[in-house]
Design an enzyme around this catalytic site. Structure first.
Site, PDB file in Angstrom:
ATOM      1  N   PRO A 173      17.986 -55.105  62.241  1.00 54.21           N
ATOM      2  CG  PRO A 173      18.402 -52.819  60.746  1.00 54.21           C
ATOM      3  CD  PRO A 173      18.096 -53.380  62.502  1.00 54.21           C
ATOM      4  CG  MET A 174      19.440 -60.926  58.568  1.00 51.35           C
ATOM      5  SD  MET A 174      19.380 -61.597  59.988  1.00 51.35           S
ATOM      6  CE  MET A 174      18.563 -62.907  60.178  1.00 51.35           C
ATOM      7  CB  CYS A 175      22.062 -55.623  56.249  1.00 52.76           C
ATOM      8  SG  CYS A 175      20.765 -54.518  56.411  1.00 52.76           S
ATOM      9  CB  THR A 176      22.161 -53.728  61.057  1.00 51.13           C
ATOM     10  OG1 THR A 176      21.751 -52.738  60.724  1.00 51.13           O
ATOM     11  CG2 THR A 176      22.813 -53.137  62.291  1.00 51.13           C
TER      12      THR A 176
ATOM     13  CB  SER B 164      27.180 -57.202  56.957  1.00 55.20           C
ATOM     14  OG  SER B 164      26.308 -56.040  56.106  1.00 55.20           O
TER      15      SER B 164
END
Ligand SMILES: [Zn+2]
Length: 420
Positions: free
Chosen positions: A194-197, A200
């Protein structure tokens, strides 16, 4: 690779007086134990005899690839001197010189005509698309009379696959047992973090490598162009960035090798797993070619990640399989849906997983391409259709849509059903 086994050259197992003058006393002792006496697993209709047909004399091996240095560690046919040469040709030569009487022919490509004469196809492919394509090809060769399948048109497909320490082998009788597309939901989608992982909250070394690859590279374009997984300088750049990122988050395990693996999406090939799966496939070929034993029914799973575990199960046919069921495929959409939504369904539905579907239909007696991605000029011309509703496109309830895609050699027909 796939291997087609040609039936015209059947070799009788005769305990040492075979064709071609290349047999020696006792050459077939191991095989005759299976074919000249009954056993608990022999096929109920099989009559053991010295006349039993065991094999095939000609094997066609097809592979478009050439040998890379990195291929040498996980196989037994290629040597350093073969780097750069065609895989199929080198493999064929190796077997031909090692096994007297065996004739392996190599090809770099195949066509429909070539396949008709084969009795068994064995696949060891590295992608699901290629599997689906071969599966679809064998289904297209089936002939039906009044809806009844002609068994002589069936070419069994034996499919083996490995991923690290896991593997599977399966026997597919196209039109009779579960095909590749029947069980498409079994194949996991490609793993993407996942991009958020990545952006950030990284937890794994892979997250750090993806950060450098997906976010930092396009921004900084260190070498001007796209990231090339085969360029050591590029990998080194990603590796260094990933290492810094990992240090910030106290993550260990970022190595050059792992960086290369993540960038190139490499799953390490393990020679022992490959050997087990290859042996399972070869055993199934033997069973089908001799009819002495009941083939695997129909899916074998092998796992030696931790200890060793294996089992078989019967994958079931899917009643409305888009590849083998001969059942018209339904598409349920409201007439206010946009073509874009249909396209999305074709690519995202777990049971279809198409890659770049081209959609055509017949309107007022004329063929009309609604959307086609693979040719730039047609894509540009048909792109506006994506934002139009099905109604605006002039499609009606019950309309047939023909969809072509790289996952199948045949066009798949869909029937549009308007929901309210
Ligand atoms: Zn199917």
């Amino acid at each position: 690779n796939w291997y087609g086994i040609e039936p015209q050259h059947i070799m009788a197992v005769d305990g040492g007086h075979g064709v071609g003058g290349c047999d020696w006393d006792g050459r077939w002792n191991h095989v005759t134990k299976f074919l000249e006496r009954p056993g608990p697993f022999t096929h109920p209709d099989f009559e053991p005899s010295a006349e039993a047909l065991s094999g095939f004399r000609i094997i066609h091996v097809v592979d478009m690839d050439t040998i890379d240095l990195s291929n040498l560690n996980r196989q037994f046919l290629f040597r350093p001197k073969d780097v750069g040469r065609p895989k199929a040709e080198v493999a064929a030569n190796f077997i031909n010189s090692r096994i007297p009487g065996c004739k392996v022919a190599s090809r770099k490509c195949f066509s429909k005509m070539h396949q008709r004469k084969f009795h068994i196809i064995v696949c060891g492919l590295d992608s699901i698309i290629a599997r689906r394509w071969m599966n679809g090809m064998l289904i297209s060769l089936l002939s039906y009379e009044d809806g009844v399948l002609d068994p002589s048109s069936i070419i069994p497909l034996i499919d083996g696959g490995t991923e690290g320490f896991k593997g599977n082998a399966r026997v597919i009788l196209p039109g009779m047992t579960a095909c590749i597309d029947c069980t498409l939901e079994l194949y996991p989608p490609q793993i993407n973090f996942p991009m958020c992982t990545i952006a950030s909250m990284p937890r794994l070394p892979e997250h750090c490598i993806e950060y450098a690859r997906i976010l930092q590279w396009p921004k900084e374009k260190p070498f001007g162009g796209n990231l090339d997984g085969d360029n050591p300088e590029h990998i080194e750049w990603v590796f260094e960035r990933a290492r810094k990122r990992a240090a910030e988050f106290n993550i260990t395990g970022v190595t050059y090798r792992l960086t290369q693996g993540v960038v190139k999406r490499i799953i390490p090939a393990v020679a022992s797993t490959n050997a087990v799966i290859a042996a399972a496939c070869a055993t199934e070929v033997f069973k089908i070619a001799t009819s002495a034993y009941i083939p695997l029914n129909n899916y074998l799973v092998f796992n030696d990640v931790d200890g060793l575990y294996t089992y078989t199960f019967e994958a079931e046919r899917k009643e409305n399989c888009s590849a083998c069921s001969q059942v018209p495929q339904d598409l349920q959409f409201p007439s206010s849906a946009k073509l874009q939504e249909v396209l999305q369904f074709l690519t995202e539905s777990a049971s279809l997983q198409m890659k770049s579907p081209a959609i055509t239909t017949t309107l007022e007696g004329k063929n009309k391409t609604l959307y086609l991605q693979s040719v730039k000029s047609i894509e540009e011309r048909t792109r506006p259709n994506l934002c139009k509703t099905l109604k605006e496109l002039g499609l009606s309830d019950g309309q047939e849509l023909a969809v072509a895609d790289v996952t199948t050699p045949q066009t798949v027909l869909f029937k549009l059903n308007f929901t309210t």
